[in-house]
Structure formats: structure tokens, C-alpha cells
Write a protein that holds these residues in place. Structure first.
Motif, PDB file in Angstrom:
ATOM      1  N   LEU A 177       0.846  -1.190   0.000  1.00  0.00           N
ATOM      2  CA  LEU A 177       0.000   0.000   0.000  1.00  0.00           C
ATOM      3  C   LEU A 177       0.878   1.235   0.000  1.00  0.00           C
ATOM      4  CD1 LEU A 177      -2.888   1.272   0.345  1.00  0.00           C
ATOM      5  CD2 LEU A 177      -2.414   1.259   2.823  1.00  0.00           C
ATOM      6  N   MET A 178       0.627   2.149  -0.939  1.00  0.00           N
ATOM      7  CA  MET A 178       1.318   3.439  -0.999  1.00  0.00           C
ATOM      8  C   MET A 178       0.458   4.485  -0.322  1.00  0.00           C
ATOM      9  SD  MET A 178       3.953   5.172  -2.046  1.00  0.00           S
ATOM     10  CE  MET A 178       4.180   6.912  -1.588  1.00  0.00           C
ATOM     11  N   ILE A 179       1.048   5.270   0.581  1.00  0.00           N
ATOM     12  CA  ILE A 179       0.334   6.296   1.333  1.00  0.00           C
ATOM     13  C   ILE A 179       0.981   7.639   1.039  1.00  0.00           C
ATOM     14  CG2 ILE A 179      -0.353   7.077   3.638  1.00  0.00           C
ATOM     15  CD1 ILE A 179       0.056   4.084   4.510  1.00  0.00           C
ATOM     16  N   GLY A 180       0.227   8.572   0.463  1.00  0.00           N
ATOM     17  CA  GLY A 180       0.819   9.850   0.101  1.00  0.00           C
ATOM     18  C   GLY A 180      -0.194  10.967  -0.044  1.00  0.00           C
ATOM     19  N   ASP A 181       0.337  12.185  -0.195  1.00  0.00           N
ATOM     20  CA  ASP A 181      -0.504  13.387  -0.201  1.00  0.00           C
ATOM     21  C   ASP A 181      -0.572  14.075  -1.553  1.00  0.00           C
ATOM     22  OD1 ASP A 181       2.300  14.159   0.138  1.00  0.00           O
ATOM     23  OD2 ASP A 181       1.542  16.188   0.410  1.00  0.00           O
ATOM     24  N   THR A 182       0.023  13.467  -2.594  1.00  0.00           N
ATOM     25  CA  THR A 182       0.023  14.122  -3.910  1.00  0.00           C
ATOM     26  C   THR A 182      -0.438  13.173  -5.005  1.00  0.00           C
ATOM     27  OG1 THR A 182       2.280  13.532  -4.592  1.00  0.00           O
ATOM     28  CG2 THR A 182       2.033  15.481  -3.167  1.00  0.00           C
ATOM     29  N   VAL A 183      -0.831  13.765  -6.118  1.00  0.00           N
ATOM     30  CA  VAL A 183      -1.210  12.952  -7.273  1.00  0.00           C
ATOM     31  C   VAL A 183      -0.017  12.159  -7.783  1.00  0.00           C
ATOM     32  CG1 VAL A 183      -3.096  14.488  -7.950  1.00  0.00           C
ATOM     33  CG2 VAL A 183      -0.812  14.860  -8.906  1.00  0.00           C
ATOM     34  N   HIS A 184       1.199  12.661  -7.557  1.00  0.00           N
ATOM     35  CA  HIS A 184       2.393  11.943  -8.009  1.00  0.00           C
ATOM     36  C   HIS A 184       2.529  10.611  -7.267  1.00  0.00           C
ATOM     37  CE1 HIS A 184       3.029  15.872  -9.629  1.00  0.00           C
ATOM     38  NE2 HIS A 184       3.316  16.392  -8.450  1.00  0.00           N
ATOM     39  N   ASP A 185       2.194  10.604  -5.977  1.00  0.00           N
ATOM     40  CA  ASP A 185       2.208   9.364  -5.200  1.00  0.00           C
ATOM     41  C   ASP A 185       1.173   8.378  -5.734  1.00  0.00           C
ATOM     42  OD1 ASP A 185       4.111  10.317  -3.227  1.00  0.00           O
ATOM     43  OD2 ASP A 185       2.489  11.533  -2.414  1.00  0.00           O
ATOM     44  N   LEU A 186      -0.022   8.887  -5.981  1.00  0.00           N
ATOM     45  CA  LEU A 186      -1.110   8.016  -6.422  1.00  0.00           C
ATOM     46  C   LEU A 186      -0.865   7.488  -7.831  1.00  0.00           C
ATOM     47  CD1 LEU A 186      -4.214   9.983  -5.057  1.00  0.00           C
ATOM     48  CD2 LEU A 186      -2.684   8.396  -3.867  1.00  0.00           C
ATOM     49  N   GLN A 187      -0.335   8.327  -8.707  1.00  0.00           N
ATOM     50  CA  GLN A 187      -0.036   7.879 -10.065  1.00  0.00           C
ATOM     51  C   GLN A 187       1.102   6.861 -10.062  1.00  0.00           C
ATOM     52  OE1 GLN A 187       0.631  11.774 -11.726  1.00  0.00           O
ATOM     53  NE2 GLN A 187      -1.421  11.881 -12.614  1.00  0.00           N
ATOM     54  N   MET A 188       2.105   7.056  -9.199  1.00  0.00           N
ATOM     55  CA  MET A 188       3.180   6.080  -9.084  1.00  0.00           C
ATOM     56  C   MET A 188       2.619   4.732  -8.650  1.00  0.00           C
ATOM     57  SD  MET A 188       6.644   6.095  -6.717  1.00  0.00           S
ATOM     58  CE  MET A 188       5.706   6.209  -5.177  1.00  0.00           C
ATOM     59  N   ALA A 189       1.736   4.746  -7.656  1.00  0.00           N
ATOM     60  CA  ALA A 189       1.131   3.503  -7.189  1.00  0.00           C
ATOM     61  C   ALA A 189       0.357   2.822  -8.313  1.00  0.00           C
ATOM     62  CB  ALA A 189       0.212   3.786  -6.005  1.00  0.00           C
ATOM     63  N   ARG A 190      -0.428   3.591  -9.043  1.00  0.00           N
ATOM     64  CA  ARG A 190      -1.197   3.023 -10.147  1.00  0.00           C
ATOM     65  C   ARG A 190      -0.270   2.416 -11.186  1.00  0.00           C
ATOM     66  NH1 ARG A 190      -5.624   6.776 -13.015  1.00  0.00           N
ATOM     67  NH2 ARG A 190      -6.709   6.284 -11.047  1.00  0.00           N
ATOM     68  N   ASN A 191       0.823   3.130 -11.502  1.00  0.00           N
ATOM     69  CA  ASN A 191       1.770   2.638 -12.503  1.00  0.00           C
ATOM     70  C   ASN A 191       2.469   1.350 -12.058  1.00  0.00           C
ATOM     71  OD1 ASN A 191       1.161   4.810 -14.154  1.00  0.00           O
ATOM     72  ND2 ASN A 191       2.907   6.033 -13.477  1.00  0.00           N
ATOM     73  N   ALA A 192       2.579   1.166 -10.736  1.00  0.00           N
ATOM     74  CA  ALA A 192       3.246  -0.022 -10.200  1.00  0.00           C
ATOM     75  C   ALA A 192       2.267  -1.152  -9.892  1.00  0.00           C
ATOM     76  CB  ALA A 192       4.014   0.343  -8.934  1.00  0.00           C
ATOM     77  N   GLY A 193       0.971  -0.920 -10.080  1.00  0.00           N
ATOM     78  CA  GLY A 193      -0.013  -1.928  -9.753  1.00  0.00           C
ATOM     79  C   GLY A 193      -0.207  -2.106  -8.264  1.00  0.00           C
ATOM     80  N   VAL A 194       0.028  -1.024  -7.502  1.00  0.00           N
ATOM     81  CA  VAL A 194      -0.055  -1.043  -6.042  1.00  0.00           C
ATOM     82  C   VAL A 194      -1.243  -0.197  -5.592  1.00  0.00           C
ATOM     83  CG1 VAL A 194       1.138  -0.219  -3.946  1.00  0.00           C
ATOM     84  CG2 VAL A 194       2.411  -1.457  -5.703  1.00  0.00           C
ATOM     85  N   ALA A 195      -1.943  -0.643  -4.558  1.00  0.00           N
ATOM     86  CA  ALA A 195      -3.060   0.130  -4.006  1.00  0.00           C
ATOM     87  C   ALA A 195      -2.529   1.408  -3.369  1.00  0.00           C
ATOM     88  CB  ALA A 195      -3.812  -0.702  -2.971  1.00  0.00           C
ATOM     89  N   ALA A 196      -3.390   2.437  -3.312  1.00  0.00           N
ATOM     90  CA  ALA A 196      -2.973   3.722  -2.757  1.00  0.00           C
ATOM     91  C   ALA A 196      -4.008   4.255  -1.786  1.00  0.00           C
ATOM     92  CB  ALA A 196      -2.746   4.734  -3.879  1.00  0.00           C
ATOM     93  N   LEU A 197      -3.506   4.912  -0.759  1.00  0.00           N
ATOM     94  CA  LEU A 197      -4.324   5.622   0.216  1.00  0.00           C
ATOM     95  C   LEU A 197      -3.868   7.070   0.216  1.00  0.00           C
ATOM     96  CD1 LEU A 197      -6.388   5.585   2.592  1.00  0.00           C
ATOM     97  CD2 LEU A 197      -4.450   5.074   4.096  1.00  0.00           C
ATOM     98  N   ALA A 198      -4.783   7.999   0.039  1.00  0.00           N
ATOM     99  CA  ALA A 198      -4.436   9.422  -0.029  1.00  0.00           C
ATOM    100  C   ALA A 198      -4.676  10.095   1.320  1.00  0.00           C
ATOM    101  CB  ALA A 198      -5.266  10.108  -1.104  1.00  0.00           C
ATOM    102  N   VAL A 199      -3.829  11.078   1.621  1.00  0.00           N
ATOM    103  CA  VAL A 199      -4.036  11.927   2.789  1.00  0.00           C
ATOM    104  C   VAL A 199      -4.269  13.350   2.307  1.00  0.00           C
ATOM    105  CG1 VAL A 199      -2.639  10.383   4.213  1.00  0.00           C
ATOM    106  CG2 VAL A 199      -1.569  12.391   3.192  1.00  0.00           C
ATOM    107  N   ALA A 200      -5.301  13.994   2.833  1.00  0.00           N
ATOM    108  CA  ALA A 200      -5.725  15.295   2.317  1.00  0.00           C
ATOM    109  C   ALA A 200      -5.242  16.466   3.163  1.00  0.00           C
ATOM    110  CB  ALA A 200      -7.249  15.326   2.210  1.00  0.00           C
ATOM    111  N   TYR A 201      -4.322  16.226   4.100  1.00  0.00           N
ATOM    112  CA  TYR A 201      -3.821  17.307   4.958  1.00  0.00           C
ATOM    113  C   TYR A 201      -2.468  17.837   4.480  1.00  0.00           C
ATOM    114  CZ  TYR A 201      -1.477  13.175   6.864  1.00  0.00           C
ATOM    115  OH  TYR A 201      -0.755  12.004   6.993  1.00  0.00           O
ATOM    116  N   GLY A 202      -1.992  17.345   3.300  1.00  0.00           N
ATOM    117  CA  GLY A 202      -0.672  17.721   2.811  1.00  0.00           C
ATOM    118  C   GLY A 202      -0.696  18.734   1.693  1.00  0.00           C
ATOM    119  N   ALA A 203      -0.024  18.403   0.575  1.00  0.00           N
ATOM    120  CA  ALA A 203       0.217  19.388  -0.479  1.00  0.00           C
ATOM    121  C   ALA A 203      -0.934  19.560  -1.452  1.00  0.00           C
ATOM    122  CB  ALA A 203       1.489  19.021  -1.242  1.00  0.00           C
ATOM    123  N   HIS A 204      -1.653  18.480  -1.777  1.00  0.00           N
ATOM    124  CA  HIS A 204      -2.662  18.548  -2.825  1.00  0.00           C
ATOM    125  C   HIS A 204      -4.078  18.456  -2.245  1.00  0.00           C
ATOM    126  CE1 HIS A 204       0.229  17.199  -6.293  1.00  0.00           C
ATOM    127  NE2 HIS A 204       0.610  18.295  -5.684  1.00  0.00           N
TER     128      HIS A 204
END
Length: 220
Positions: free
Chosen positions: A165-192
Motif C-alpha cells: 500500500l502506498m500512502i501519500g498526499d500528492t497525485v504523483h504518489d497516487l499515479q506512481m502507485a497506479r503505474n506499479a499496480g499497487v493500491a494507494a491511500l491518499a491523505v488530504a492534509y498535505g500538499a494537494h
């Protein structure tokens, strides 16, 4: 590790996810541009590139800057960021979250746009180094959203993409996870902002570290 767990490896972004550094990054980018007489990017534009490798981020913000001057801009950014660094702290609850996940037996890693030197400094000054089992930085991998950081961590730990599971606050984190076939959890208190993150359809988007811990306790 119990069979009921969905994930074995939790990969965290650093800036804007564990450390409350987005404001300092934005201010440092803007100050570096002023030093070189370049147009100062807006807060929104500067926040958008957080998570990318520094060279990639600056190339997006000031594409008109000749390549031979990019190193000068990087140097000015680092100077301003280091001057602000003593005032940057972890988000409230970040330390407790990482300590708890480590105690529960999860393997923890970091995938960040920081340099190796920058991440090592952050892990040392926060005291969190002993909780992370691996990490990848933008100066030793392709920058996000390329999947290389996650691919290398998966290989290092022998974990299948579906068990990470990838955990991040930007679209770059989420897109990286998608590109790697990994699930993603977003946090909305950061940059994006939350709507931008939700557009990439993460498993969930949490508003605080407390909510993150509760989500992981129920779903991870």
C-alpha cells in the motif's frame, strides 16, 4: 503477520504525509526563484510539484531556465530549505502512527522526492530511522510518478504488488502507485487538495493521521 491482513508492506511518502514541510518547500522554491530573478511561482503551482524529484520539480516550474543554470537554482532552493528546516516538524500523530505500525509487525518503507541526503537527515532528526525497513529517493531512482521506487521496494522485500500500500498526499504518489499496480491511500492534509486526490480513485482519502490509523486498523 496474520492471514487476515491485506497488506504486508506500507510505503509512505515523506513531505506532506509524515512531515509538515509543504509550506517550507513552497517558500523555498519562491525564494530561490527570486534570487535568480525568475518569475515567482504561485503557491498552488509550487505545491503541485511537491513529491517530484527536485530537478524535475524545478524544470516544471521554470522551464525557461537554461539547463546550465538549473544547478544554481537547485543550490539556492536547498540553502533556503535548510535555513527553514529547524522549524519543520512531523505532523501531530505521525510518530505514534509509525511506532504503532512497526509494533504491529508491518514492514515500513519510504518513497520520496527528497534526496538521499535529505531523507537521511530527516530520519535522523526525527528519530524515525529505526522504524523503516527500506527507502527510495529521487536522486537514486526515476522520479515519481514513474513506478521504479515501488518496483524496487517490492523486489527488495519480496512482496507482491497486491500486498503493498502506498500512502501519500500528492497525485504523483497516487499515479506512481497506479503505474506499479499497487493500491494507494491518499491523505488530504498535505500538499494537494482532496478533490484532486479523489479524482485518481485511491482506496480512501483521509483528513488526519488519526483517521489514517483508524482506516489502517480496519482495512489493512
Amino acid at each position: 503477520m496474520t492471514d487476515a491482513r491485506r497488506f504486508d508492506l506500507l510505503v509512505f511518502d515523506w513531505d506532506g504525509t509524515l512531515m509538515d514541510s509543504a509550506g517550507a518547500i513552497v517558500a523555498s522554491v519562491q525564494a530561490a526563484c527570486r534570487d535568480l530573478g525568475l518569475p515567482e511561482p504561485s503557491d498552488e503551482a509550487a505545491r503541485y510539484v511537491i513529491g517530484l524529484g527536485l530537478s524535475e520539480a524545478l524544470a516544471v516550474l521554470v522551464p525557461q531556465l537554461p539547463l546550465h543554470r538549473r544547478a544554481e537554482l537547485v543550490e539556492r532552493y536547498r540553502s533556503h530549505f535548510l535555513a527553514r528546516y529547524p522549524g519543520i516538524a512531523l505532523f501531530e500523530g505521525a510518530r505514534e502512527t509509525i511506532e504503532a505500525l512497526h509494533a504491529q509487525g508491518y514492514r515500513l518503507a519510504v518513497a520520496t522526492g527528497k534526496s538521499r541526503r535529505g531523507l537521511s537527515r530527516a530520519l535522523e532528526t526525527t528519530g524515525l530511522a529505526r522504524y523503516f525497513h527500506g527507502s527510495r529517493c529521487a536522486d537514486e531512482c526515476f522520479s515519481k510518478p514513474h513506478p521504479a521506487m515501488l518496483h524496487e521496494l517490492l523486489e527488495e522485500f519480496g512482496v507482491e504488488p497486491g500486498r503493498a500500500l502506498m500512502i501519500g498526499d500528492t497525485v504523483h504518489d497516487l499515479q506512481m502507485a497506479r503505474n506499479a499496480g499497487v493500491a494507494a491511500l491518499a491523505v488530504a492534509y498535505g500538499a494537494h487538495p482532496k478533490p484532486t486526490l479523489m479524482a485518481l480513485e485511491p482506496l480512501a482519502c483521509v483528513d488526519s493521521l488519526g483517521e489514517l490509523r483508524r482506516w489502517l486498523a480496519t482495512h489493512a
